[in-house]
Enzyme design. Structure first.
Site, mmCIF file in Angstrom:
data_model
loop_
_atom_site.group_PDB
_atom_site.id
_atom_site.type_symbol
_atom_site.label_atom_id
_atom_site.label_comp_id
_atom_site.label_asym_id
_atom_site.label_seq_id
_atom_site.Cartn_x
_atom_site.Cartn_y
_atom_site.Cartn_z
ATOM 1 C CB CYS A 15 -9.332 4.844 0.343
ATOM 2 S SG CYS A 15 -7.643 5.136 0.947
ATOM 3 C CB THR A 16 -6.928 -0.167 2.051
ATOM 4 O OG1 THR A 16 -5.750 0.544 1.633
ATOM 5 C CG2 THR A 16 -7.372 -1.118 0.949
ATOM 6 C CG HIS A 17 -5.093 5.055 4.224
ATOM 7 N ND1 HIS A 17 -4.509 4.651 3.043
ATOM 8 C CD2 HIS A 17 -4.067 5.439 5.030
ATOM 9 C CE1 HIS A 17 -3.202 4.806 3.124
ATOM 10 N NE2 HIS A 17 -2.903 5.280 4.326
ATOM 11 C CE1 TYR A 66 2.219 5.336 -4.154
ATOM 12 C CE2 TYR A 66 0.772 3.464 -4.536
ATOM 13 C CZ TYR A 66 2.037 3.970 -4.355
ATOM 14 O OH TYR A 66 3.125 3.136 -4.369
ATOM 15 N N GLY A 67 -3.251 9.128 -3.823
ATOM 16 C CA GLY A 67 -4.544 9.639 -4.266
ATOM 17 C C GLY A 67 -4.512 10.985 -4.949
ATOM 18 C CG ASP A 72 -1.903 1.174 1.238
ATOM 19 O OD1 ASP A 72 -2.364 1.563 0.144
ATOM 20 O OD2 ASP A 72 -2.197 1.710 2.313
ATOM 21 C CB SER A 73 0.215 4.765 -0.846
ATOM 22 O OG SER A 73 -0.973 4.975 -0.106
ATOM 23 C CB CYS A 114 -3.272 0.615 -2.580
ATOM 24 S SG CYS A 114 -3.352 2.330 -3.138
ATOM 25 C CG ASN A 115 -9.796 0.665 -3.084
ATOM 26 O OD1 ASN A 115 -10.665 0.000 -3.613
ATOM 27 N ND2 ASN A 115 -9.555 0.621 -1.787
#
EC number: 5.1.1.3
Length: 264
Positions: free
Chosen positions: A188-190, A42-43, A10-11, A74-75
């Site tokens: 978003c995985t966050h 990344y977004g 992931d980022s 990470c989407n």
């Protein structure tokens, strides 16, 4: 015993929401978790930047750690670079996509929200998922870079304000049709890391769904006939750039089964 790890990428720390589900499904799996803090976030980056960075970085990681499977947790990275990564690497690659299908199946009002990063919510992939699985729904979208920062801050033990969560959710609720929305896709995985805060400030009850359980099931299926270490093993987290890691973050990572910290 097969000691090859699963590699989750992931980022930042958002993929820990996926890791939690993977741990439930495969408690004995060795884990290498990679946080690309050198490229974070990344977004807000362009598609070209992500498409160039992610396959090259995952190629380096695959060569170094020899994983049995890589999950892009990470989407944003998945919706932009998944096909290129699969073409470049000769091992199973599991991506992360917005959970629009289960949201549409569960919605009573037929109005669902997709809350992700700016880069994710504008992708044609989201158009395709909506057309395939939510054609009879109104699908509202909102991108929030701030919510990614809030999740990172929360895991570091820093205080965050309710107003910031309310602003992110208002990006969906204030849209035409938002008053009828009953389910929010955390794309978003966050965001599952702060789902409790979003639920607490919501002006009415909302359901929140994400793709982590489905990802864990997919990983379990792809590794179904493989051997694992007899005893559960602790995992490692790898950062791609130097990082001043506060004690609260070290403790949070250890509590999630990542006691070892490395830098790529």
């Amino acid at each position: 015993m097969d000691s090859r790890p699963l590699l989750l990428f992931d980022s930042g720390v958002g993929g820990l929401s996926v890791l939690a589900e993977v741990r439930k499904a495969l408690p004995q799996a060795p884990i290498i978790y990679v946080a690309d803090n050198g490229g974070f976030p990344y977004g807000t980056k362009s598609e070209a930047e992500i498409a160039a960075r992610v396959p090259a970085l995952l190629g380096r990681l695959a060569e170094r750690y020899r994983p049995r499977l890589i999950t892009i947790a990470c989407n944003t990275a998945s919706t932009i670079a998944l096909a290129a990564v699969r073409a470049a690497l000769d091992l199973p690659i599991v991506g992360t996509v917005p959970a629009i299908k289960p949201a549409a199946e569960a919605s009573k009002t037929r109005v669902i929200g997709v809350l992700g990063t700016e880069a994710t919510v504008r992708q044609p992939y989201v158009d395709d998922l909506s057309a395939r699985f939510a054609a009879d729904c109104t699908v509202l979208r909102h991108g929030s870079a701030r919510l990614v920062e809030l999740a990172e801050q929360s895991l570091r033990g820093e205080a965050t304000a309710d107003a910031d969560y309310a602003e992110a959710l208002a990006g969906l609720l204030a849209q035409p049709g938002g008053e009828a929305m009953d389910i929010v896709v955390l794309a978003c995985t966050h965001f599952p890391l702060v789902a409790d805060r979003l639920a607490a400030i919501a002006p009415r009850p909302l359901a929140f769904v994400d793709g982590a359980p489905g990802i864990a099931r997919r990983i379990a299926t792809l590794t179904r006939d493989q051997d694992w270490p007899v005893e559960p093993t602790g995992g490692s987290i790898v950062f791609t750039a130097s990082l001043d890691i506060p004690t609260a973050l070290v403790d949070s990572l250890a509590a999630r089964g990542l006691p070892r910290i490395e830098q790529l």
